[in-house]
Design an enzyme around this catalytic site. Structure first.
Site: not given
Ligand code: MV4
Length: 448
Positions: A164, A292
């Protein structure tokens, strides 16, 4: 097969599980709070037990209370739904020791995959594509600096127990990295009780694509295609669809093989989702695995014809999967989350009484909801009111049907996200499928 299942959840998902049980001839027990006394899940269940006042920590999150309810009603299984106790390995363990089946993974598989560092290690060994990053925890600022310089900026520090978007910080320079490392660590410690963090190359403007899998205890594991969940705001998904508009049969086939191998290596025997970040060149990178059933599971049901909840209950009872080969999505399905929130006021929650409620219908429309005219939305829980799901022969038809259904949907008395969805689905960027995770922000700031 189970004779009686207690549903340790509320709202639309509790109702969804009760409906599956009804079709399977399984008796159901609803647990609910005083605030949820008039929720439909209470009325649809065969039995119901009040487990507390309003707040979740004294009710839907109270393990001893829920187990007592299961014991008193002689339930032989507990379905956790999503959220609340669904990814709590300790809860799954206690169910096991009380001889009550937990409809979900074993505590061991849940722990392995819930720890993002462990999951990353496991999936990397299986051959899933990874963003460059640390193979284990980053223990110090110096460690972080060394890794970041090797990976190249920007980088992201993530909590190993994360989810989250909590305990996550991006750094663009050596100077900001020290701060990102310390704040991610202390936030992770405070929120999850586990301060371990790892580091990855930060992918800018990604898409979010996830694969649905299900496995039984007889060695069968299949994939049910992918969902695209790129339309999110503050890590809350708003629109999901299957298939992903950017998917090709070649990439899907390669990814399906890999996610099945991953699930089997993890000793996984239930429904699960493997999440990926996707860049503009359609490179996929493993992000995390969810252990889940997810909110957005209906879009996969619509394009595969499989009832995921029934199948999840069957495999939990030790039966074999009803289908032994992966299913390629047919047609197109979209889900809009109708939340009791005001999109004009930064999606502020809008609890209160629904004064009128008219649901859309007709071809290719499904609604999963616990709401009705006169229903009072309690202020204690998430604001999901209804999931509006459309199906069409192709994406264009699914979009047109969704817009038609959004127009038919009448909800009065509270603000909802319906106007947001109407705006989003009319945008050229959405229609052409050319969006990234910044879509909602651009839309709300009138930049597209
Ligand atoms: C990231 C990323 C960019 N690069 N990891 C958001 C939730 C968490 N589970 C991991 N997330 C992200 N990880 C790397 N290496 C960008 C996000 C991210 C994001 C990912 C999916 C959908 C919406 C997002 C919104 C902000 C950041």
């Amino acid at each position: 097969m189970f004779k009686k299942i207690l549903i340790a959840n509320r709202g639309e998902i509790a109702l969804r599980i009760i409906r599956a049980c009804r079709e399977m001839g399984i008796n159901t027990v609803a647990v609910h709070t005083e605030a949820d006394n008039n929720s439909l899940h209470v009325r649809y269940a065969d039995e119901d037990i009040c487990i507390g006042k309003g707040p979740a920590k004294d009710s839907y999150l109270n393990i001893p209370t829920i187990l007592s309810a299961a014991e008193i009603t002689d339930s032989d299984a507990i379905h956790p739904g999503y959220g609340f106790l669904a990814e709590n390995a300790h809860f799954a363990e206690i169910c096991e020791s009380c001889n009550i089946a937990f409809v979900g993974p074993t505590p061991g598989a849940m722990r392995r995959l819930g720890d993002k560092i462990e999951a990353r290690k496991l999936m990397k060994e299986v051959g899933l594509p990874m963003l460059p990053g640390s193979d284990g925890p980053v223990e110090s600022e110096d460690d972080a600096l060394r890794m970041a310089q090797k990976i190249g900026y920007p980088v992201i520090i993530k909590a190993s127990a994360g989810g989250g978007g909590r305990g996550m910080r991006v750094a663009h320079t050596d100077v900001s990295l020290a701060n990102a490392f310390q704040t991610a660590r202390s936030e992770a410690g405070a929120v999850f009780g586990n301060a371990q963090v790892y580091i990855e190359k930060f992918l800018e403007e990604p898409r979010h694509v996830e694969f649905q899998i299900i496995a039984d205890k007889h060695g069968n594991c299949i994939a049910l295609g992918e969902r695209d969940c790129t339309v999110q705001r503050k890590h809350q998904k708003l629109i999901e669809e299957s298939p992903s508009p950017i998917m090709t049969p070649e990439i899907r086939s390669k990814m399906v093989d890999l996610v099945i191998k991953g699930a089997q290596t993890a000793g996984y025997h239930t429904t699960g989702t493997i999440e990926f970040l996707v860049d503009k060149h359609l490179n996929f990178y493993f992000m995390e695995m969810n252990t889940r059933i997810q909110v957005e599971h209906p879009v996969s049901e619509m394009v595969t014809g499989m009832d995921l909840i029934k199948e999840q209950i069957r495999v939990a009872a030790g039966e074999e999967l009803s289908v032994k080969e992966s299913i390629t999505p047919q047609g197109h399905s979209i889900e809009c989350r109708i939340n009791a929130e005001d999109p004009d006021r930064d999606f502020m929650p809008s609890p209160g009484t629904i004064t009128s409620f008219h649901m859309p219908g007709g071809p290719g429309v499904r609604i999963d909801t616990h709401a009705y005219a006169g229903y009072k939305i309690p202020p204690y829980y998430d604001s999901l009111l209804a999931k509006l799901i459309s199906y069409g022969a192709n994406r264009e038809e699914a979009i047109v049907r969704m817009l038609r259904a959004l127009e038919e949907f009448v909800i009065e008395g509270v603000k909802t996200t319906i106007p947001f969805h109407q705006r989003a689905l009319n945008k050229e960027a959405f229609k052409s499928g050319q969006i990234s995770t910044n879509f909602v922000e651009l839309l709300m700031n009138n930049k597209i």
